[in-house]
Design an enzyme around this catalytic site. Structure first.
Site, PDB file in Angstrom:
ATOM      1  N   TYR A 141       0.771  -0.741  -0.176  1.00 17.23           N
ATOM      2  CA  TYR A 141       0.157  -0.304   0.142  1.00 17.23           C
ATOM      3  C   TYR A 141       0.695   1.287  -0.222  1.00 17.23           C
ATOM      4  O   TYR A 141       0.563   2.294  -0.322  1.00 17.23           O
ATOM      5  CB  TYR A 141      -0.783   0.112   0.890  1.00 17.23           C
ATOM      6  N   LYS A 145       1.369   4.515  -2.703  1.00 14.19           N
ATOM      7  CA  LYS A 145       1.104   6.039  -2.455  1.00 14.19           C
ATOM      8  C   LYS A 145       2.536   6.878  -2.538  1.00 14.19           C
ATOM      9  O   LYS A 145       2.114   8.184  -3.266  1.00 14.19           O
ATOM     10  CB  LYS A 145       0.162   5.603  -1.137  1.00 14.19           C
ATOM     11  N   THR A 178     -13.308   5.978   7.325  1.00 10.05           N
ATOM     12  CA  THR A 178     -14.033   5.456   6.184  1.00 10.05           C
ATOM     13  C   THR A 178     -13.208   3.752   5.980  1.00 10.05           C
ATOM     14  O   THR A 178     -13.106   2.748   6.771  1.00 10.05           O
ATOM     15  CB  THR A 178     -13.646   5.667   4.318  1.00 10.05           C
TER      16      THR A 178
HETATM   17  N1  LIG Z   1      -9.051   6.420   5.107  1.00  8.92           N
HETATM   18  C1  LIG Z   1      -8.126   6.911   5.972  1.00  8.92           C
HETATM   19  O1  LIG Z   1      -7.603   7.688   6.535  1.00  8.92           O
HETATM   20  C2  LIG Z   1      -7.390   7.828   4.444  1.00  8.92           C
HETATM   21  C3  LIG Z   1      -5.245   8.103   4.375  1.00  8.92           C
HETATM   22  C4  LIG Z   1      -5.025   8.327   3.891  1.00  8.92           C
HETATM   23  C5  LIG Z   1      -5.339   8.546   2.317  1.00  8.92           C
HETATM   24  N2  LIG Z   1      -6.045   8.238   1.912  1.00  8.92           N
HETATM   25  C6  LIG Z   1      -7.095   7.632   0.285  1.00  8.92           C
HETATM   26  O2  LIG Z   1      -8.010   8.241   0.235  1.00  8.92           O
HETATM   27  C7  LIG Z   1      -8.567   7.840  -0.320  1.00  8.92           C
HETATM   28  C8  LIG Z   1      -9.672   7.862  -0.753  1.00  8.92           C
HETATM   29  O3  LIG Z   1     -10.249   5.700   0.687  1.00  8.92           O
HETATM   30  P1  LIG Z   1     -11.652   5.820   1.164  1.00  8.92           P
HETATM   31  O4  LIG Z   1     -10.692   5.847   3.026  1.00  8.92           O
HETATM   32  O5  LIG Z   1     -12.352   7.159   0.846  1.00  8.92           O
HETATM   33  O6  LIG Z   1     -11.614   4.485   1.219  1.00  8.92           O
HETATM   34  P2  LIG Z   1     -13.345   3.857   0.953  1.00  8.92           P
HETATM   35  O7  LIG Z   1     -12.498   2.897   1.017  1.00  8.92           O
HETATM   36  O8  LIG Z   1     -14.094   4.841   1.540  1.00  8.92           O
HETATM   37  O9  LIG Z   1     -12.855   4.133  -1.151  1.00  8.92           O
HETATM   38  C9  LIG Z   1     -12.380   3.898  -2.104  1.00  8.92           C
HETATM   39  C10 LIG Z   1     -13.106   4.133  -2.764  1.00  8.92           C
HETATM   40  O10 LIG Z   1     -12.491   3.311  -3.855  1.00  8.92           O
HETATM   41  C11 LIG Z   1     -13.331   2.876  -4.693  1.00  8.92           C
HETATM   42  N3  LIG Z   1     -12.466   1.292  -5.463  1.00  8.92           N
HETATM   43  C12 LIG Z   1     -11.649   0.431  -4.977  1.00  8.92           C
HETATM   44  N4  LIG Z   1     -11.704  -0.264  -5.911  1.00  8.92           N
HETATM   45  C13 LIG Z   1     -11.471   0.331  -7.386  1.00  8.92           C
HETATM   46  C14 LIG Z   1     -11.645  -0.259  -8.988  1.00  8.92           C
HETATM   47  N5  LIG Z   1     -11.108  -1.769  -8.882  1.00  8.92           N
HETATM   48  N6  LIG Z   1     -11.822   0.714  -9.496  1.00  8.92           N
HETATM   49  C15 LIG Z   1     -12.743   1.812  -9.084  1.00  8.92           C
HETATM   50  N7  LIG Z   1     -13.117   1.814  -7.889  1.00  8.92           N
HETATM   51  C16 LIG Z   1     -12.465   1.626  -7.058  1.00  8.92           C
HETATM   52  C17 LIG Z   1     -14.094   2.053  -3.870  1.00  8.92           C
HETATM   53  O11 LIG Z   1     -15.533   1.807  -5.049  1.00  8.92           O
HETATM   54  C18 LIG Z   1     -14.662   3.658  -3.437  1.00  8.92           C
HETATM   55  O12 LIG Z   1     -15.340   4.253  -3.255  1.00  8.92           O
HETATM   56  C19 LIG Z   1      -7.983   7.112  -0.892  1.00  8.92           C
HETATM   57  O13 LIG Z   1      -6.911   6.955  -2.773  1.00  8.92           O
HETATM   58  C20 LIG Z   1      -7.230   6.929  -0.134  1.00  8.92           C
HETATM   59  O14 LIG Z   1      -6.121   6.155   0.008  1.00  8.92           O
HETATM   60  C21 LIG Z   1      -6.920   7.743   3.269  1.00  8.92           C
END
Ligand SMILES: NC(=O)c1ccc[n+]([C@@H]2O[C@H](COP(=O)([O-])OP(=O)(O)OC[C@H]3O[C@@H](n4cnc5c(N)ncnc54)[C@H](O)[C@@H]3O)[C@@H](O)[C@H]2O)c1
Length: 268
Positions: A141, A145, A178
């Site tokens: 992961y 990133k 999330t």
């Molecule tokens: N949640 C956190 O604490 C956090 C921290 C740092 C970065 N992020 C980043 O934020 C972004 C959003 O993540 P989130 O926390 O909302 O997670 P989440 O799991 O709620 O959302 C992820 C989204 O990606 C989509 N997805 C997954 N596989 C897919 C595929 N094969 N094709 C198309 N879409 C696909 C899902 O449908 C979902 O809408 C990500 O890039 C994640 O790395 C999140």
């Protein structure tokens, strides 16, 4: 304007479309299916999108999976690297002409790529990008990133060298409550449930840096920034290494069949 969420979950997406229409009183919201874990699906999505002849002002590369067990995408890429990174690499490259056509000086089109603080502990294993030798879900992961940050900086340099009216920035949402955590150790998830309200941002708050990067006039014409809480922050030192950016770009082109324009665009 037109909003076009893309993703791989039809029923969830239809719900989002309905809510967006209600909350914004804008009827021009549509969902298009795109599975970022499949190059064929990405190409089909881009074709469908281009047929609609809608100007593309902003592309937010947001989708990701986190800490999934070792498995492969349709094209045989390790899932984090393939979906989180290569999927967005291909999507962005295939949409660059649309972004360039929509951007204007003074109103540049924008690519916002969502990375994570996890990139600070990431390592890029150029000789084993798919983790076939030693796989760790967290390492994979973090690598994906980290790759997204290197990708954004290289893309920004290409766009600037071409004089394109498009910018590319990275958004780091912080720690957000999330579903991303569903593959994480149950103890951590328990803490998320118990302390979520205190330690985690809500999804709305988490989206804010991406929205800021997408619309703020402060960033008009400005790219190559790593944004956290709406401020520019330094990313990992390694991400500024132009040779590494270039190498990763070249390998990504080879893996996905995208033409590498680096040689013709960037001198030295
Ligand atoms: N949640 C956190 O604490 C956090 C921290 C740092 C970065 N992020 C980043 O934020 C972004 C959003 O993540 P989130 O926390 O909302 O997670 P989440 O799991 O709620 O959302 C992820 C989204 O990606 C989509 N997805 C997954 N596989 C897919 C595929 N094969 N094709 C198309 N879409 C696909 C899902 O449908 C979902 O809408 C990500 O890039 C994640 O790395 C999140």
């Amino acid at each position: 304007g037109f909003a076009e969420p893309a993703g791989n979950n039809d029923s969830k997406a239809q719900d989002v479309v309905r809510r967006l229409k209600e909350e914004t009183s804008n009827d021009k919201v549509e969902f298009l299916y795109c599975d970022l874990a499949s190059l064929t699906s990405i190409r089909q999505f881009v074709q469908k999108f281009k047929k609609k002849k809608i100007p593309l002002h902003v592309l937010v590369n947001n989708a990701a999976v986190m800490m999934v067990p070792q498995r492969k995408t349709r094209d045989g890429f390790e899932e984090h690297f393939g979906l989180n990174y290569l999927g967005h690499f291909v999507l962005t490259n295939l949409l660059l002409d649309s972004l360039k056509a929509a951007g204007r000086p003074g109103r540049t089109a924008r690519v916002v790529t969502v990375s994570s603080a996890t990139h600070y502990v990431g390592e890029l294993r150029l000789r084993d990008l798919h983790g076939s030798r030693c796989y760790s879900p967290h390492g994979a992961y973090a690598q994906s990133k980290l790759a997204l940050v290197l990708f954004t900086y290289h893309l920004q340099r290409l766009l600037a060298a071409q004089g394109s009216p498009v910018t590319a920035n990275v958004a780091d949402p912080g720690v957000v409550d999330t579903d991303l955590y569903r593959h994480v150790f149950w103890g951590t998830r328990l803490i998320q449930k118990m302390l979520g309200w205190w330690a985690f941002k809500t999804p709305d708050e988490g989206a804010w840096t991406s929205v800021y990067a997408a619309v703020t006039p402060d960033l008009e014409g400005i790219g190559g920034r790593y944004l956290y809480n709406e401020k520019e922050t330094k990313s990992l030192m390694l991400t500024y290494d132009r040779d590494l950016q270039r190498q990763l770009w070249a390998i990504s082109c080879q893996m996905t069949g995208i033409t590498d324009v680096t040689q013709d665009t960037l001198l030295g």
